[in-house]
Design a protein around this motif. Sequence first.
Motif, PDB file in Angstrom:
ATOM      1  N   PHE A  64       6.475  31.518 -14.134  1.00 43.04           N
ATOM      2  CA  PHE A  64       5.891  32.027 -15.376  1.00 43.04           C
ATOM      3  C   PHE A  64       5.984  30.856 -16.357  1.00 43.04           C
ATOM      4  O   PHE A  64       6.944  30.761 -17.119  1.00 43.04           O
ATOM      5  CB  PHE A  64       6.697  33.210 -15.918  1.00 43.04           C
ATOM      6  N   LEU A  65       5.030  29.946 -16.323  1.00 43.65           N
ATOM      7  CA  LEU A  65       5.145  28.703 -17.080  1.00 43.65           C
ATOM      8  C   LEU A  65       4.233  28.697 -18.301  1.00 43.65           C
ATOM      9  O   LEU A  65       3.230  29.407 -18.352  1.00 43.65           O
ATOM     10  CB  LEU A  65       4.814  27.509 -16.181  1.00 43.65           C
ATOM     11  N   ASP A  66       4.605  27.876 -19.276  1.00 46.79           N
ATOM     12  CA  ASP A  66       3.798  27.671 -20.473  1.00 46.79           C
ATOM     13  C   ASP A  66       2.674  26.718 -20.107  1.00 46.79           C
ATOM     14  O   ASP A  66       2.888  25.504 -20.021  1.00 46.79           O
ATOM     15  CB  ASP A  66       4.671  27.111 -21.593  1.00 46.79           C
ATOM     16  N   GLU A  67       1.490  27.255 -19.890  1.00 46.60           N
ATOM     17  CA  GLU A  67       0.349  26.461 -19.423  1.00 46.60           C
ATOM     18  C   GLU A  67      -0.116  25.439 -20.453  1.00 46.60           C
ATOM     19  O   GLU A  67      -0.860  24.524 -20.120  1.00 46.60           O
ATOM     20  CB  GLU A  67      -0.810  27.383 -19.028  1.00 46.60           C
ATOM     21  N   ARG A  68       0.321  25.564 -21.694  1.00 46.16           N
ATOM     22  CA  ARG A  68      -0.052  24.579 -22.713  1.00 46.16           C
ATOM     23  C   ARG A  68       0.651  23.250 -22.460  1.00 46.16           C
ATOM     24  O   ARG A  68       0.219  22.216 -22.947  1.00 46.16           O
ATOM     25  CB  ARG A  68       0.287  25.100 -24.113  1.00 46.16           C
ATOM     26  N   MET A  69       1.746  23.279 -21.726  1.00 49.46           N
ATOM     27  CA  MET A  69       2.502  22.069 -21.393  1.00 49.46           C
ATOM     28  C   MET A  69       2.011  21.556 -20.039  1.00 49.46           C
ATOM     29  O   MET A  69       2.727  21.613 -19.035  1.00 49.46           O
ATOM     30  CB  MET A  69       3.994  22.380 -21.341  1.00 49.46           C
ATOM     31  N   THR A  70       0.792  21.068 -20.007  1.00 48.83           N
ATOM     32  CA  THR A  70       0.139  20.729 -18.736  1.00 48.83           C
ATOM     33  C   THR A  70       0.898  19.681 -17.939  1.00 48.83           C
ATOM     34  O   THR A  70       0.964  19.765 -16.713  1.00 48.83           O
ATOM     35  CB  THR A  70      -1.310  20.269 -18.963  1.00 48.83           C
ATOM     36  N   GLY A  71       1.476  18.684 -18.612  1.00 50.26           N
ATOM     37  CA  GLY A  71       2.243  17.665 -17.892  1.00 50.26           C
ATOM     38  C   GLY A  71       3.451  18.261 -17.202  1.00 50.26           C
ATOM     39  O   GLY A  71       3.738  17.953 -16.044  1.00 50.26           O
ATOM     40  N   GLN A  72       4.158  19.130 -17.905  1.00 50.48           N
ATOM     41  CA  GLN A  72       5.336  19.777 -17.325  1.00 50.48           C
ATOM     42  C   GLN A  72       4.926  20.696 -16.176  1.00 50.48           C
ATOM     43  O   GLN A  72       5.552  20.681 -15.116  1.00 50.48           O
ATOM     44  CB  GLN A  72       6.088  20.586 -18.386  1.00 50.48           C
ATOM     45  N   VAL A  73       3.887  21.472 -16.391  1.00 53.98           N
ATOM     46  CA  VAL A  73       3.427  22.388 -15.342  1.00 53.98           C
ATOM     47  C   VAL A  73       3.051  21.607 -14.090  1.00 53.98           C
ATOM     48  O   VAL A  73       3.376  22.011 -12.971  1.00 53.98           O
ATOM     49  CB  VAL A  73       2.255  23.264 -15.846  1.00 53.98           C
ATOM     50  N   GLY A  74       2.397  20.477 -14.269  1.00 55.87           N
ATOM     51  CA  GLY A  74       2.023  19.635 -13.122  1.00 55.87           C
ATOM     52  C   GLY A  74       3.236  19.130 -12.364  1.00 55.87           C
ATOM     53  O   GLY A  74       3.270  19.175 -11.132  1.00 55.87           O
ATOM     54  N   GLN A  75       4.249  18.654 -13.083  1.00 52.94           N
ATOM     55  CA  GLN A  75       5.464  18.162 -12.427  1.00 52.94           C
ATOM     56  C   GLN A  75       6.172  19.286 -11.677  1.00 52.94           C
ATOM     57  O   GLN A  75       6.612  19.113 -10.542  1.00 52.94           O
ATOM     58  CB  GLN A  75       6.425  17.567 -13.459  1.00 52.94           C
ATOM     59  N   ILE A  76       6.296  20.424 -12.324  1.00 54.07           N
ATOM     60  CA  ILE A  76       6.992  21.564 -11.714  1.00 54.07           C
ATOM     61  C   ILE A  76       6.241  22.033 -10.477  1.00 54.07           C
ATOM     62  O   ILE A  76       6.842  22.265  -9.422  1.00 54.07           O
ATOM     63  CB  ILE A  76       7.156  22.709 -12.740  1.00 54.07           C
ATOM     64  N   THR A  77       4.940  22.163 -10.584  1.00 54.46           N
ATOM     65  CA  THR A  77       4.119  22.623  -9.458  1.00 54.46           C
ATOM     66  C   THR A  77       4.201  21.664  -8.281  1.00 54.46           C
ATOM     67  O   THR A  77       4.356  22.086  -7.133  1.00 54.46           O
ATOM     68  CB  THR A  77       2.654  22.800  -9.915  1.00 54.46           C
ATOM     69  N   THR A  78       4.131  20.374  -8.561  1.00 53.53           N
ATOM     70  CA  THR A  78       4.213  19.372  -7.492  1.00 53.53           C
ATOM     71  C   THR A  78       5.569  19.418  -6.805  1.00 53.53           C
ATOM     72  O   THR A  78       5.654  19.358  -5.572  1.00 53.53           O
ATOM     73  CB  THR A  78       3.941  17.963  -8.053  1.00 53.53           C
ATOM     74  N   LEU A  79       6.627  19.556  -7.586  1.00 51.16           N
ATOM     75  CA  LEU A  79       7.968  19.634  -7.003  1.00 51.16           C
ATOM     76  C   LEU A  79       8.110  20.889  -6.147  1.00 51.16           C
ATOM     77  O   LEU A  79       8.651  20.841  -5.041  1.00 51.16           O
ATOM     78  CB  LEU A  79       9.035  19.610  -8.097  1.00 51.16           C
ATOM     79  N   LEU A  80       7.599  22.011  -6.622  1.00 47.25           N
ATOM     80  CA  LEU A  80       7.698  23.248  -5.842  1.00 47.25           C
ATOM     81  C   LEU A  80       6.873  23.179  -4.554  1.00 47.25           C
ATOM     82  O   LEU A  80       7.264  23.759  -3.536  1.00 47.25           O
ATOM     83  CB  LEU A  80       7.293  24.451  -6.689  1.00 47.25           C
ATOM     84  N   LYS A  81       5.773  22.466  -4.576  1.00 44.96           N
ATOM     85  CA  LYS A  81       5.000  22.260  -3.341  1.00 44.96           C
ATOM     86  C   LYS A  81       5.826  21.487  -2.319  1.00 44.96           C
ATOM     87  O   LYS A  81       5.755  21.751  -1.118  1.00 44.96           O
ATOM     88  CB  LYS A  81       3.696  21.522  -3.634  1.00 44.96           C
TER      89      LYS A  81
END
Length: 166
Positions: A64-81
């Motif tokens: 449940f991420l703050d989509e406005r923080m696109t850089g953070q969301v990208g890092q988190i998503t990549t790590l979870l992958k």
Amino acid sequence: MSNAFTPISPLRQRFRPLWWLGINYLAFRHYVHKDLSQSQMYTLSPKTVDVLKKLDSPVNIYTFLDERMTGQVGQITTLLKEYQRVGGKNVSVEKIDPAYDIARASALQKKLHFDGTDHLVIFEYKDRNQFVKQADLYDINPMTGQVGSFKGEQQFTSAIITLTEG
């Protein structure tokens, strides 16, 4: 006057597609995942790999991420992958966007007992769950508010260890 263009023999023309098919087949069959980033940010530590390989039951991860923080969301998503790749069938990741999937978000809020206003990564293992706030994944300078280093792997692995040993 010499001709700069040398025609390809008909035999070579016939084997060229087969050569490319062979190369593609080998590349597909012998896929190698390699982190080419200079900082090796997306290479999991041996400890994390060990924890993921030893999972005896699935870990479900909900974001449940703050989509406005696109850089953070990208890092988190990549790590979870990467967690999903290493953990295989024992790690599943589901992105929840409460704005678009209200029913799913509401169901998880009731099931896991949390407030839907938080930006979280939730780890569920058997009958237990662990919450990691998006804000806790980064060092933030209290004086300037500047976002510092990413602590995702430490936080995520710690959450999984807490669940599996708890």
